[in-house]
Design a protein around this motif. Structure first.
Motif, PDB file in Angstrom:
ATOM      1  N   GLY A 107      -1.261  16.403 -24.203  1.00  0.00           N
ATOM      2  CA  GLY A 107      -1.294  17.859 -24.057  1.00  0.00           C
ATOM      3  C   GLY A 107      -2.190  18.334 -22.930  1.00  0.00           C
ATOM      4  O   GLY A 107      -2.147  19.518 -22.564  1.00  0.00           O
ATOM      5  N   LEU A 108      -3.014  17.428 -22.365  1.00  0.00           N
ATOM      6  CA  LEU A 108      -3.889  17.786 -21.249  1.00  0.00           C
ATOM      7  C   LEU A 108      -3.275  17.447 -19.900  1.00  0.00           C
ATOM      8  O   LEU A 108      -3.807  17.843 -18.860  1.00  0.00           O
ATOM      9  CB  LEU A 108      -5.232  17.055 -21.377  1.00  0.00           C
ATOM     10  N   ASN A 109      -2.156  16.741 -19.917  1.00  0.00           N
ATOM     11  CA  ASN A 109      -1.564  16.241 -18.670  1.00  0.00           C
ATOM     12  C   ASN A 109      -1.048  17.356 -17.767  1.00  0.00           C
ATOM     13  O   ASN A 109      -0.522  18.367 -18.244  1.00  0.00           O
ATOM     14  CB  ASN A 109      -0.409  15.283 -18.975  1.00  0.00           C
ATOM     15  N   ASP A 110      -1.211  17.129 -16.461  1.00  0.00           N
ATOM     16  CA  ASP A 110      -0.607  17.985 -15.420  1.00  0.00           C
ATOM     17  C   ASP A 110      -1.084  19.428 -15.475  1.00  0.00           C
ATOM     18  O   ASP A 110      -0.364  20.340 -15.061  1.00  0.00           O
ATOM     19  CB  ASP A 110       0.920  17.940 -15.509  1.00  0.00           C
ATOM     20  N   GLY A 111      -2.280  19.635 -15.976  1.00  0.00           N
ATOM     21  CA  GLY A 111      -2.828  20.989 -15.994  1.00  0.00           C
ATOM     22  C   GLY A 111      -3.382  21.400 -14.643  1.00  0.00           C
ATOM     23  O   GLY A 111      -3.628  20.563 -13.768  1.00  0.00           O
ATOM     24  N   ASP A 112      -3.584  22.691 -14.446  1.00  0.00           N
ATOM     25  CA  ASP A 112      -4.160  23.183 -13.196  1.00  0.00           C
ATOM     26  C   ASP A 112      -5.681  23.258 -13.329  1.00  0.00           C
ATOM     27  O   ASP A 112      -6.265  22.787 -14.315  1.00  0.00           O
ATOM     28  CB  ASP A 112      -3.548  24.527 -12.809  1.00  0.00           C
ATOM     29  N   SER A 113      -6.334  23.858 -12.348  1.00  0.00           N
ATOM     30  CA  SER A 113      -7.799  23.932 -12.359  1.00  0.00           C
ATOM     31  C   SER A 113      -8.328  24.676 -13.578  1.00  0.00           C
ATOM     32  O   SER A 113      -9.351  24.293 -14.161  1.00  0.00           O
ATOM     33  CB  SER A 113      -8.297  24.617 -11.080  1.00  0.00           C
ATOM     34  N   LEU A 114      -7.641  25.744 -13.977  1.00  0.00           N
ATOM     35  CA  LEU A 114      -8.120  26.540 -15.098  1.00  0.00           C
ATOM     36  C   LEU A 114      -8.067  25.760 -16.405  1.00  0.00           C
ATOM     37  O   LEU A 114      -9.034  25.753 -17.177  1.00  0.00           O
ATOM     38  CB  LEU A 114      -7.295  27.826 -15.231  1.00  0.00           C
ATOM     39  N   THR A 115      -6.948  25.095 -16.681  1.00  0.00           N
ATOM     40  CA  THR A 115      -6.859  24.355 -17.941  1.00  0.00           C
ATOM     41  C   THR A 115      -7.816  23.159 -17.939  1.00  0.00           C
ATOM     42  O   THR A 115      -8.363  22.795 -18.979  1.00  0.00           O
ATOM     43  CB  THR A 115      -5.421  23.864 -18.215  1.00  0.00           C
ATOM     44  N   THR A 116      -8.030  22.564 -16.771  1.00  0.00           N
ATOM     45  CA  THR A 116      -9.002  21.463 -16.676  1.00  0.00           C
ATOM     46  C   THR A 116     -10.408  21.970 -16.981  1.00  0.00           C
ATOM     47  O   THR A 116     -11.152  21.358 -17.759  1.00  0.00           O
ATOM     48  CB  THR A 116      -8.961  20.840 -15.274  1.00  0.00           C
ATOM     49  N   ALA A 117     -10.776  23.098 -16.370  1.00  0.00           N
ATOM     50  CA  ALA A 117     -12.102  23.676 -16.617  1.00  0.00           C
ATOM     51  C   ALA A 117     -12.265  24.061 -18.080  1.00  0.00           C
ATOM     52  O   ALA A 117     -13.323  23.851 -18.687  1.00  0.00           O
ATOM     53  CB  ALA A 117     -12.307  24.899 -15.726  1.00  0.00           C
ATOM     54  N   ARG A 118     -11.207  24.614 -18.653  1.00  0.00           N
ATOM     55  CA  ARG A 118     -11.254  25.037 -20.063  1.00  0.00           C
ATOM     56  C   ARG A 118     -11.472  23.834 -20.981  1.00  0.00           C
ATOM     57  O   ARG A 118     -12.296  23.878 -21.900  1.00  0.00           O
ATOM     58  CB  ARG A 118      -9.955  25.761 -20.401  1.00  0.00           C
ATOM     59  N   ASP A 127      -6.620  17.127  -4.705  1.00  0.00           N
ATOM     60  CA  ASP A 127      -6.152  18.503  -4.471  1.00  0.00           C
ATOM     61  C   ASP A 127      -7.111  19.332  -3.610  1.00  0.00           C
ATOM     62  O   ASP A 127      -6.713  20.367  -3.074  1.00  0.00           O
ATOM     63  CB  ASP A 127      -5.894  19.232  -5.792  1.00  0.00           C
ATOM     64  N   ALA A 128      -8.361  18.880  -3.479  1.00  0.00           N
ATOM     65  CA  ALA A 128      -9.353  19.570  -2.639  1.00  0.00           C
ATOM     66  C   ALA A 128      -9.492  21.048  -2.980  1.00  0.00           C
ATOM     67  O   ALA A 128      -9.791  21.864  -2.125  1.00  0.00           O
ATOM     68  CB  ALA A 128      -9.013  19.400  -1.155  1.00  0.00           C
ATOM     69  N   ILE A 164     -16.751  13.389 -13.849  1.00  0.00           N
ATOM     70  CA  ILE A 164     -16.205  12.369 -12.960  1.00  0.00           C
ATOM     71  C   ILE A 164     -14.679  12.388 -13.061  1.00  0.00           C
ATOM     72  O   ILE A 164     -14.123  12.497 -14.151  1.00  0.00           O
ATOM     73  CB  ILE A 164     -16.717  10.967 -13.362  1.00  0.00           C
ATOM     74  N   LYS A 165     -14.023  12.258 -11.926  1.00  0.00           N
ATOM     75  CA  LYS A 165     -12.560  12.230 -11.919  1.00  0.00           C
ATOM     76  C   LYS A 165     -12.059  10.953 -11.254  1.00  0.00           C
ATOM     77  O   LYS A 165     -12.589  10.525 -10.222  1.00  0.00           O
ATOM     78  CB  LYS A 165     -12.003  13.450 -11.171  1.00  0.00           C
ATOM     79  N   GLN A 166     -11.040  10.341 -11.852  1.00  0.00           N
ATOM     80  CA  GLN A 166     -10.373   9.199 -11.236  1.00  0.00           C
ATOM     81  C   GLN A 166      -9.252   9.719 -10.346  1.00  0.00           C
ATOM     82  O   GLN A 166      -8.418  10.510 -10.785  1.00  0.00           O
ATOM     83  CB  GLN A 166      -9.800   8.267 -12.307  1.00  0.00           C
ATOM     84  N   VAL A 167      -9.251   9.289  -9.092  1.00  0.00           N
ATOM     85  CA  VAL A 167      -8.249   9.762  -8.137  1.00  0.00           C
ATOM     86  C   VAL A 167      -7.598   8.575  -7.447  1.00  0.00           C
ATOM     87  O   VAL A 167      -8.109   7.454  -7.457  1.00  0.00           O
ATOM     88  CB  VAL A 167      -8.876  10.693  -7.067  1.00  0.00           C
ATOM     89  N   LEU A 168      -6.466   8.836  -6.822  1.00  0.00           N
ATOM     90  CA  LEU A 168      -5.794   7.823  -6.011  1.00  0.00           C
ATOM     91  C   LEU A 168      -6.577   7.586  -4.731  1.00  0.00           C
ATOM     92  O   LEU A 168      -7.178   8.511  -4.169  1.00  0.00           O
ATOM     93  CB  LEU A 168      -4.380   8.276  -5.655  1.00  0.00           C
TER      94      LEU A 168
END
Length: 262
Positions: free
Chosen positions: A88-99, A124-125, A7-11
Motif C-alpha cells: 500500500g506504500l508503493n509508487d507514492g509521491d512526495s506527499l504520501t512518502t512524507a506522510r 527524482d531530485a 535513508i532511501k535506496q535508489v538505483l
C-alpha cells in the motif's frame, strides 16, 4: 537526545540505460542515496557531540530488499533501524512518502529531537519530502545544510546559499536536509559490521503505522509521473580563440547573439 535519519535506496543512475524512451531497470544495482550518506554522518557527529544516552535511529521506506542497505547504517554507527514496507506504500509521491515517514516517527521515535534528510534523492531530485514531513509534524525545517551542531536547546545549521554560507539557529525538535558536506560517511569497522550482521531490521506495515490506505501510496498521491525520458547527449561546445583578445571578444559576442542572449 534522539536523532532520526531517513535513508532511501535508489538505483545507481550511472548504470541506468534507456530503451525506446523507457528506463531499463533489470541488472541495475541499488545503493544508498548519496545525499543520505551525508545526513547519516551528520547524525553520527551530532550523537557524539550530544554524548550521554544520545541515539541515532534510521527510518527507510522501500522494498524488503532494502534491508541489506539499511544494515550498512548500523555498521557505520546507527543504533537502530526500521523499514516501512507495504504494498500500500508503493509508487507514492512526495506527499504520501512524507506522510508515511511522519507516522513512522510518531509511532517508533515519538520523542525525536533532530530529524535529518539528504537534500534530495537521485531518482527524482524533488527535494520535497523533508520539508513536507516537517509540516506533517509541525516542526521547523531548514534545507541545503552543509554542517550542523548543537547550541544549547537549538540546532545550528550551516547552509549553502548563492551568497555563501548562512548560519541558521532552529529550535528543537526540528528537521534539517543535508547537501554534500565537507565530510564523508565514516568507514565501518569490524565491530560495526558484526553488529550489523546480528541486527534484525523490523518491517513496519500500514497497519503498524496506523495509516489509512487511502492516504498512502498511489491511492493517496496528489501528483503523477506522466512521462520519463533520457536526457539528450550534450552537443559539442564552441571554442573561443583566445590568442587575440579582440578577436575572442568578437567571437563571444557573435555566439551570444546566435543564442539570442544579446
Amino acid at each position: 537526545m534522539k536523532i532520526v535519519v531517513f535513508i532511501k535506496q535508489v538505483l545507481d543512475n550511472t548504470k541506468l540505460r534507456f530503451s525506446d524512451g523507457k528506463p531499463v531497470l533489470e541488472g541495475v544495482p541499488m545503493m544508498m542515496n548519496p545525499f543520505d550518506e551525508y545526513a547519516l554522518e551528520t547524525a553520527l557527529r551530532l550523537k557524539e557531540q550530544a554524548g550521554g544516552d544520545a541515539t541515532v535511529t534510521v527510518l527507510s521506506l522501500g522494498a524488503p530488499n532494502a534491508k541489506e542497505m539499511i544494515k550498512k547504517t548500523i555498521a557505520a554507527g546507527a543504533d537502530a533501524a526500521f523499514l516501512l514496507s507495504d504494498a500500500g506504500l508503493n509508487d507514492g509521491d512526495s506527499l504520501t512518502t512524507a506522510r508515511a515517514l511522519a507516522k513512522g516517527v510518531q509511532t517508533l521515535v515519538p520523542d525525536a529531537g533532530v530529524l535529518l534528510f539528504g537534500q534530495m534523492a537521485l531518482d527524482d531530485a524533488a527535494g520535497q519530502v523533508g520539508p513536507m514531513l516537517a509540516e506533517c509534524l509541525a516542526m521547523p525545517s531548514v534545507t541545503y545544510g552543509k554542517d550542523a551542531k548543537f547550541n544549547g536547546e537549538n540546532l545550528i545549521v550551516f547552509r549553502e546559499t548563492e551568497r555563501g554560507t548562512e548560519e541558521v539557529s532552529i529550535q528543537l525538535p526540528a528537521v534539517a536536509c543535508m547537501m554534500k558536506c565537507e565530510y564523508e560517511l565514516r568507514s565501518s569497522n569490524i565491530k560495526g559490521v558484526m553488529k550489523a550482521n546480528k541486527t534484525e531490521i523490523p518491517i513496519k506495515t500500514l497497519a503498524d503505522l496506523g495509516l489509512e490506505p487511502a492516504l498512502a501510496g498511489v491511492a493517496g498521491s496528489v501528483t503523477r509521473v506522466s512521462k520519463t525520458w533520457q536526457r539528450p547527449a550534450k552537443a559539442g561546445g564552441k571554442i573561443v580563440d583566445g590568442a587575440d583578445p579582440a578577436v575572442a571578444v568578437g567571437q563571444l559576442l557573435d555566439f551570444l547573439k546566435e543564442a539570442k542572449v544579446l
